[in-house]
Every structure is written in structure tokens, then in C-alpha cells.
Motif scaffolding. Structure first.
Motif, mmCIF file in Angstrom:
data_model
loop_
_atom_site.group_PDB
_atom_site.id
_atom_site.type_symbol
_atom_site.label_atom_id
_atom_site.label_comp_id
_atom_site.label_asym_id
_atom_site.label_seq_id
_atom_site.Cartn_x
_atom_site.Cartn_y
_atom_site.Cartn_z
ATOM 1 N N LEU A 8 0.986 -1.180 -0.087
ATOM 2 C CA LEU A 8 -0.026 -0.064 -0.011
ATOM 3 C C LEU A 8 0.972 1.203 0.072
ATOM 4 O O LEU A 8 0.561 2.282 -0.646
ATOM 5 C CB LEU A 8 -1.140 0.123 1.235
ATOM 6 N N ASP A 9 1.964 1.054 0.848
ATOM 7 C CA ASP A 9 2.759 2.469 0.871
ATOM 8 C C ASP A 9 3.478 2.844 -0.412
ATOM 9 O O ASP A 9 3.581 3.962 -0.996
ATOM 10 C CB ASP A 9 3.786 2.286 1.974
ATOM 11 N N ARG A 10 4.111 1.668 -1.034
ATOM 12 C CA ARG A 10 4.643 1.842 -2.353
ATOM 13 C C ARG A 10 3.483 2.126 -3.332
ATOM 14 O O ARG A 10 3.946 2.927 -4.350
ATOM 15 C CB ARG A 10 5.349 0.405 -2.587
ATOM 16 N N GLN A 11 2.334 1.711 -3.508
ATOM 17 C CA GLN A 11 1.436 1.967 -4.217
ATOM 18 C C GLN A 11 1.070 3.589 -4.014
ATOM 19 O O GLN A 11 0.904 4.325 -5.173
ATOM 20 C CB GLN A 11 0.212 1.066 -4.057
ATOM 21 N N ASN A 12 0.847 4.018 -2.865
ATOM 22 C CA ASN A 12 0.635 5.603 -2.695
ATOM 23 C C ASN A 12 1.824 6.365 -3.029
ATOM 24 O O ASN A 12 1.693 7.514 -3.230
ATOM 25 C CB ASN A 12 0.441 5.737 -1.114
ATOM 26 N N ALA A 13 2.950 5.650 -3.118
ATOM 27 C CA ALA A 13 4.388 6.424 -3.594
ATOM 28 C C ALA A 13 4.183 6.601 -4.937
ATOM 29 O O ALA A 13 5.391 7.175 -5.753
ATOM 30 C CB ALA A 13 5.277 5.990 -2.784
ATOM 31 N N GLY A 14 3.530 5.960 -5.769
ATOM 32 C CA GLY A 14 3.198 6.037 -7.128
ATOM 33 C C GLY A 14 3.860 4.828 -7.828
ATOM 34 O O GLY A 14 4.074 4.486 -9.032
ATOM 35 N N GLU A 15 4.168 3.726 -7.027
ATOM 36 C CA GLU A 15 5.112 2.380 -7.547
ATOM 37 C C GLU A 15 3.918 1.455 -8.367
ATOM 38 O O GLU A 15 2.846 1.411 -8.055
ATOM 39 C CB GLU A 15 5.841 1.637 -6.716
ATOM 40 N N SER A 16 4.317 0.879 -9.531
ATOM 41 C CA SER A 16 3.443 0.015 -10.201
ATOM 42 C C SER A 16 3.457 -1.468 -9.787
ATOM 43 O O SER A 16 2.710 -2.236 -10.204
ATOM 44 C CB SER A 16 3.340 0.270 -11.603
#
Length: 135
Positions: free
Chosen positions: A21-29
Motif C-alpha cells: 500500500l505504501d509503495r502504491q501510494n508512492a506511485g509504484e506500479s
């Protein structure tokens, strides 16, 4: 498929979900297994075992690029938990006691009523949206 509550009962799986979730919120795909291993300090076989459980529960999706696999969060199965929890939640649990104590009694009651109404409206709209044809 395992019960969603059993799947998220494990702390390592919750940590993996939070990291995704944290990486997704940081824009990671997508996030590789090695990135999860590094971030959580857990062995690669352990991470892979937990990712398999999360994948079988449809909580994560995987994208393969050559020999690499990238995982992304698929939060839809968590809706069952949200639906189950919502009746138990009240706005008083979300408000800071010091904040409420600083308000005049009528303002604190109004804030609590607005919070409950907002939570209830969000729950109703979300469930109605899910029931629309084509969703």
C-alpha cells in the motif's frame, strides 16, 4: 479460498500488505520480492510463502517480467472486512479525547453526530456503488 480474516490474521502478511500500500501510494506500479525482503527484514522463502497465500486470497496481483515478479495490492477482498466492521465503529473511537474535552458539550455532541452520519453515508454509498450493474 481461505477466510479473509484468517489471511490477514498473520502479522507478516499484514506487513506485506502495508508495504505494498505504501509503495502504491508512492506511485509504484509493483514491488519485487527482493524489495519486500529488504524492507521487512524477512527471509525470501518466508515472503514468497506469504505472497502465495495473499495471491490465493486475491489480495495481491502479480506481474511477471522475465524472471522478475512484481506484486501489487488488490484491496477489493478487504471490502468484506470493512462491511463487517462498519456497524461496530463509532465516531467517538476516532476522535481524540483531548479534542472532545476542549469543545463545549454541544459542539462535541454535534461533532460526534456529524462523524457518525458521515461514516454511515460513506458506507451506504460504497455499498450502493458496488451493487450497480457493470461494477
Amino acid at each position: 479460498m481461505a477466510d479473509i480474516f484468517d489471511v490477514i490474521a498473520d502479522g507478516t502478511r499484514r506487513d506485506i500488505l502495508q508495504h505494498l500500500l505504501d509503495r502504491q501510494n508512492a506511485g509504484e506500479s509493483g514491488t519485487s520480492v527482493s524489495q519486500i525482503v529488504s524492507a521487512l527484514g524477512v527471509s525470501q522463502p518466508t515472503v514468497s510463502k506469504h505472497l502465495k497465500v495473499l495471491r490465493e486470497a486475491h489480495l495481491v496481483s502479480v506481474r511477471e517480467e522475465g524472471q522478475h515478479r512484481y506484486y501489487s495490492l488488490s484491496p477489493e477482498p478487504l471490502d468484506a472486512i470493512d462491511d463487517w466492521l462498519m456497524p461496530f465503529l463509532t465516531v467517538e473511537e476516532d476522535l481524540d479525547d483531548e479534542f472532545l474535552a476542549a469543545l463545549p458539550e454541544s459542539a462535541a455532541q454535534a461533532a460526534a453526530a456529524v462523524g457518525r452520519a458521515a461514516a454511515s453515508a460513506k458506507y451506504a454509498v460504497t455499498n450502493a456503488w458496488k451493487r450497480l450493474p457493470g461494477r
